[in-house]
Design a protein around this motif. Structure first.
Motif, PDB file in Angstrom:
ATOM      1  N   ASP A  25      13.037 -10.997  10.400  1.00 30.91           N
ATOM      2  CA  ASP A  25      12.244 -11.345   9.216  1.00 30.91           C
ATOM      3  C   ASP A  25      13.220 -11.706   8.111  1.00 30.91           C
ATOM      4  O   ASP A  25      13.938 -10.835   7.608  1.00 30.91           O
ATOM      5  CB  ASP A  25      11.392 -10.147   8.761  1.00 30.91           C
ATOM      6  CG  ASP A  25      10.294  -9.824   9.763  1.00 30.91           C
ATOM      7  OD1 ASP A  25      10.157 -10.560  10.757  1.00 30.91           O
ATOM      8  OD2 ASP A  25       9.575  -8.836   9.528  1.00 30.91           O
ATOM      9  N   ASP A  76      13.614 -11.845   5.066  1.00 30.13           N
ATOM     10  CA  ASP A  76      13.302 -11.407   3.704  1.00 30.13           C
ATOM     11  C   ASP A  76      14.497 -11.723   2.820  1.00 30.13           C
ATOM     12  O   ASP A  76      15.630 -11.451   3.203  1.00 30.13           O
ATOM     13  CB  ASP A  76      13.067  -9.894   3.683  1.00 30.13           C
ATOM     14  CG  ASP A  76      11.939  -9.472   4.606  1.00 30.13           C
ATOM     15  OD1 ASP A  76      10.969 -10.229   4.733  1.00 30.13           O
ATOM     16  OD2 ASP A  76      12.053  -8.388   5.199  1.00 30.13           O
ATOM     17  N   HIS A 104       6.406 -16.466   7.517  1.00 27.97           N
ATOM     18  CA  HIS A 104       6.416 -15.095   6.962  1.00 27.97           C
ATOM     19  C   HIS A 104       5.751 -15.086   5.584  1.00 27.97           C
ATOM     20  O   HIS A 104       6.177 -14.351   4.710  1.00 27.97           O
ATOM     21  CB  HIS A 104       7.864 -14.585   6.914  1.00 27.97           C
ATOM     22  CG  HIS A 104       8.000 -13.101   6.697  1.00 27.97           C
ATOM     23  ND1 HIS A 104       7.134 -12.182   7.221  1.00 27.97           N
ATOM     24  CD2 HIS A 104       8.919 -12.369   6.011  1.00 27.97           C
ATOM     25  CE1 HIS A 104       7.504 -10.956   6.855  1.00 27.97           C
ATOM     26  NE2 HIS A 104       8.584 -11.049   6.119  1.00 27.97           N
ATOM     27  N   HIS A 130       5.577 -13.770  -0.037  1.00 31.19           N
ATOM     28  CA  HIS A 130       6.011 -12.447   0.422  1.00 31.19           C
ATOM     29  C   HIS A 130       5.428 -11.316  -0.424  1.00 31.19           C
ATOM     30  O   HIS A 130       6.149 -10.516  -1.017  1.00 31.19           O
ATOM     31  CB  HIS A 130       7.534 -12.338   0.490  1.00 31.19           C
ATOM     32  CG  HIS A 130       7.981 -11.247   1.433  1.00 31.19           C
ATOM     33  ND1 HIS A 130       7.959  -9.912   1.087  1.00 31.19           N
ATOM     34  CD2 HIS A 130       8.398 -11.271   2.720  1.00 31.19           C
ATOM     35  CE1 HIS A 130       8.368  -9.176   2.121  1.00 31.19           C
ATOM     36  NE2 HIS A 130       8.638  -9.986   3.125  1.00 31.19           N
ATOM     37  N   PRO A 155       3.969 -10.147   5.417  1.00 29.59           N
ATOM     38  CA  PRO A 155       4.944  -9.349   4.670  1.00 29.59           C
ATOM     39  C   PRO A 155       4.526  -7.880   4.659  1.00 29.59           C
ATOM     40  O   PRO A 155       3.370  -7.570   4.407  1.00 29.59           O
ATOM     41  CB  PRO A 155       4.894  -9.949   3.266  1.00 29.59           C
ATOM     42  CG  PRO A 155       3.699 -10.830   3.209  1.00 29.59           C
ATOM     43  CD  PRO A 155       3.287 -11.156   4.607  1.00 29.59           C
TER      44      PRO A 155
HETATM   45 ZN   LIG Z   1       9.297  -9.364   5.117  1.00 26.74          ZN
END
Ligand SMILES: [Zn+2]
Length: 340
Positions: free
Chosen positions: A10, A12, A82, A86, A123
């Protein structure tokens, strides 16, 4: 032949962690993609692995991240969705907001990589019947947003304790990492009963029988105490997966490859006392253990391997399979990876 295991990361970004943490600095969208992406690519190339990267639309839309994200696609990794913003409270969005979120992410990813994703991970593991129906309407094949574990509420309590969130922000994040009842969700893949073809769910695997997490961030946390314990914990988890005939789907995060020496702003995260180099060596060891026992593939390939099979059906909003078994899995599900 070894059984399959899927592996995903992921992606992020620094700003998305600051945002969940309630830190206003997130608004300038600080990014570490230029640091993490080359490291992830080096590590995966050294182990000869192709995986799925779940990418945040907001990052794909910003020119300064274009080189990093395009490099992932060029290296042959699958690109998943994703979300755009988020926000771990996405399960509270209206249908219109969800559609908008998907449209913007797909547009940014297609412009940058030439592919439209077929897989989604929410998320903070956020998922709702609305999200599932929009996934189906937009032609997605799989979802990876469930985390059947008993530790969700504990992880959330930890997060709240280390953050500066006000009452409203806590309210928005009330479902972060899921509730206690998420431990009841199935561990093996199933099909969400939406649209004509359904959506294949590939849960983030937790240890069969115990429902405790063993994805890489947890292993690193254990390794902070003892690398030997972390390795034997992972080996045990993988052995239990093989015994239970669960094809593990293992999750990576950028902070598994970045240390406190790489990103100072995220020192509140567990495991940031370790250096990036130390972490990458440990992660390389964990992935080698995984590759010794399983054939590592992308989430799209994992979904494609299930396409022709009969899977339990679960109604959106439910945590338990219905008595119905899915019979479909036609041409559409033969697709692997990304749509062009
Ligand atoms: Zn994430």
């Amino acid at each position: 032949m070894k059984p399959l295991a899927s592996l995903s990361l992921d992606l992020d970004n620094e700003w998305s962690y600051l945002k969940t943490h309630g830190d206003v600095q997130w608004e300038t969208l600080p990014s570490y993609l230029d640091v993490i992406v080359p490291r992830a690519l080096d590590l995966l190339a050294s182990l000869d692995l192709t995986i799925t990267f779940f990418i945040v639309g907001q990052d794909a839309a910003l020119e300064r991240n274009h080189d990093a994200i395009a490099a992932l696609a060029r290296a042959g990794h699958e690109i998943g969705n994703h979300s755009f913003s988020h926000e771990p409270w996405m399960q509270r969005y209206s249908e219109e907001q969800v559609r908008d979120e998907f449209a913007r992410t797909e547009e940014a990813l297609e412009a940058l990589t030439g592919v439209v994703p077929v897989g989604f991970r929410g998320p903070g593991f956020s998922l709702s019947p609305t999200v599932l129906s929009v996934l189906s309407e937009r032609g997605y094949i799989y979802d990876g947003s469930t985390f059947p574990t008993i530790v969700g509420p504990v992880a959330r309590a930890f997060y709240f304790r280390t953050s500066k969130l006000d009452a409203q922000q806590r309210e928005e994040r009330a479902d972060l990492f899921g509730g206690a009842s998420d431990a009841l969700r199935p561990l093996s893949p199933y099909r969400w009963d939406v649209g004509t073809d359904g959506i294949i769910e590939i849960p983030v695997t937790t240890i069969p029988g115990f429902r405790v997490p063993f994805h890489v961030s947890y292993l690193l946390y254990l390794a902070g105490r003892s690398p030997a314990i972390a390795r034997s914990y992972f080996r045990t988890g993988l052995a239990l997966c093989r015994a239970a005939r669960v094809a593990p789907s293992i999750l990576l995060h950028p902070l598994d490859l970045l240390g406190g020496d790489d990103v100072q702003s995220l020192s509140f995260f567990p495991g940031m006392a370790m250096s990036g180099k130390e972490k990458r060596e440990l992660v390389s060891g964990f992935l080698t253990l995984l590759a010794d026992r399983f054939e590592i593939c992308t989430m799209g390939e994992h979904a494609a391997s299930l396409a022709g099979t009969t899977l339990p059906m679960v109604a959106p909003g439910s945590r338990r399979p219905s008595s119905r078994l899915s019979k479909h899995g036609g041409a559409k599900h033969g697709l692997v990876g990304n749509r062009r």
